[in-house]
Design a protein around this motif. Structure first.
Motif, mmCIF file in Angstrom:
data_model
loop_
_atom_site.group_PDB
_atom_site.id
_atom_site.type_symbol
_atom_site.label_atom_id
_atom_site.label_comp_id
_atom_site.label_asym_id
_atom_site.label_seq_id
_atom_site.Cartn_x
_atom_site.Cartn_y
_atom_site.Cartn_z
ATOM 1 N N GLY A 20 0.816 -1.213 0.000
ATOM 2 C CA GLY A 20 0.000 0.000 0.000
ATOM 3 C C GLY A 20 0.846 1.258 0.000
ATOM 4 N N THR A 21 0.336 2.311 -0.621
ATOM 5 C CA THR A 21 1.025 3.604 -0.582
ATOM 6 C C THR A 21 0.301 4.526 0.393
ATOM 7 O OG1 THR A 21 -0.251 4.410 -2.482
ATOM 8 C CG2 THR A 21 1.899 3.412 -2.924
ATOM 9 N N LEU A 22 1.025 5.514 0.888
ATOM 10 C CA LEU A 22 0.505 6.431 1.891
ATOM 11 C C LEU A 22 0.402 7.829 1.305
ATOM 12 C CD1 LEU A 22 2.740 5.212 4.855
ATOM 13 C CD2 LEU A 22 0.345 4.615 4.439
ATOM 14 N N SER A 23 -0.760 8.451 1.488
ATOM 15 C CA SER A 23 -0.943 9.818 1.010
ATOM 16 C C SER A 23 -2.087 10.443 1.799
ATOM 17 C CB SER A 23 -1.259 9.841 -0.493
ATOM 18 O OG SER A 23 -2.468 9.152 -0.758
ATOM 19 N N GLY A 24 -2.350 11.704 1.546
ATOM 20 C CA GLY A 24 -3.424 12.385 2.246
ATOM 21 C C GLY A 24 -2.917 13.552 3.053
ATOM 22 N N PRO A 25 -3.831 14.317 3.667
ATOM 23 C CA PRO A 25 -3.440 15.525 4.396
ATOM 24 C C PRO A 25 -2.561 15.262 5.612
ATOM 25 C CG PRO A 25 -5.743 15.007 4.769
ATOM 26 C CD PRO A 25 -5.284 14.114 3.669
ATOM 27 N N GLY A 26 -2.551 14.035 6.145
ATOM 28 C CA GLY A 26 -1.731 13.743 7.316
ATOM 29 C C GLY A 26 -0.343 13.247 6.985
ATOM 30 N N ILE A 27 -0.026 13.130 5.681
ATOM 31 C CA ILE A 27 1.267 12.600 5.267
ATOM 32 C C ILE A 27 2.071 13.682 4.559
ATOM 33 C CG2 ILE A 27 2.438 10.939 3.763
ATOM 34 C CD1 ILE A 27 1.195 9.605 6.145
ATOM 35 N N LEU A 28 3.286 13.888 5.012
ATOM 36 C CA LEU A 28 4.216 14.803 4.357
ATOM 37 C C LEU A 28 5.052 13.973 3.386
ATOM 38 C CD1 LEU A 28 5.586 17.533 4.035
ATOM 39 C CD2 LEU A 28 7.068 16.941 5.941
#
Length: 263
Positions: free
Chosen positions: A207-215
């Motif tokens: 899985g990849t991580l993204s979104g407003p909580g990830i820099l």
């Protein structure tokens, strides 16, 4: 003696006692709090086992921006079997400490601290809570665990990786811009054989991580937060070796997320 962050001499090195026999030296560091999420488990010892506004200024890396420690003293408790393990762990903390100017770590023996590091053989795998998620853990439980090993290089590299999680950094191979090109069926077989569940493979490997909580800053395959990836798990390309020291990207993102605020 502790100094208030604003009055602490630059680059202060503070003495502290690890055992009755040895006094080690390490730079103190401070930290920022975040909302709680589950700890990132690495079930078995395979730790070979939308961007924030300022992301453009950071060289490389991936961090959970809601899990950073606030500037100030963070107590790190070491409940490790022997002096060798403690020395290796302290050395790993020191390597991060040089690049986290807003952080001051107070290292103590025992089980009472903001970050609690254990090598209890009743627990399995190398794992850590993300940053201030450690605040949600039971006070009598570790927030980070390292499997015991006589291989000093392996222990220290695992310590570097897991302490990166303790600072709020996440797995670099889950970067949304990663170039791994996974052979998913081979990855499931490989990691499930190593005691991951299919859900854990999805959550922590593929899985990849993204979104407003990830820099998210440019992908860094040399990051200590990147898993070793055998060539057989990729559709194309060479294997990615285990990284055993901080990359320039690791150092840069640590310096950015834990920068000292201008006065």
């Amino acid at each position: 003696m502790h100094y208030a962050p604003e009055s602490r001499p630059q680059g202060l090195i503070t003495r502290y006692r690890i055992t009755s026999a040895t006094i080690l030296r390490i730079k103190h560091m401070n930290i920022t709090p975040f909302p709680s999420n589950p700890a990132p488990l690495h079930p078995q010892p395979r730790t070979e086992d939308i961007p924030a506004p300022e992301a453009g200024r950071i060289k490389r890396g991936l961090a959970k921006i809601y899990n950073l420690w606030r500037p100030g003293v963070v107590t790190v408790a070491l409940d490790l079997r022997d002096q060798k393990s403690k020395t290796l762990m302290v050395d790993a903390i020191r390597e991060w400490a040089h690049h986290t100017p807003a952080l001051r770590f107070h290292i103590v023996d025992g089980k009472k601290g903001d970050i609690r590091i254990s090598d209890d053989e009743g627990l399995k795998g190398n794992w850590s809570y993300f940053g201030t998620d450690a605040k949600s853990a039971d006070k009598d439980k570790p927030t980070m665990h390292l499997d015991r090993t006589d291989d000093s290089k392996k222990f220290r590299s695992s310590a570097l990786h897991e302490f990166g999680h303790a600072l709020g950094l996440v797995h670099e191979h889950q970067h949304p811009q990663n170039t791994v090109d996974w052979n998913a069926s081979a990855a499931y077989e490989y990691y499930i054989r190593d005691s991951f569940s299919r859900e854990q493979v999805n959550a922590q490997i593929l899985g990849t991580l993204s979104g407003p909580g990830i820099l998210a800053t440019p992908y860094d395959p040399k990051s200590v937060m990147h898993y070793r990836i055998p060539m057989s798990l990729r559709n194309k390309g060479q294997g990615i070796p285990k990284n055993t020291s901080l990359s320039s990207g690791d150092r840069n993102i640590a310096q950015e997320i834990y920068a000292v605020a201008p006065t």
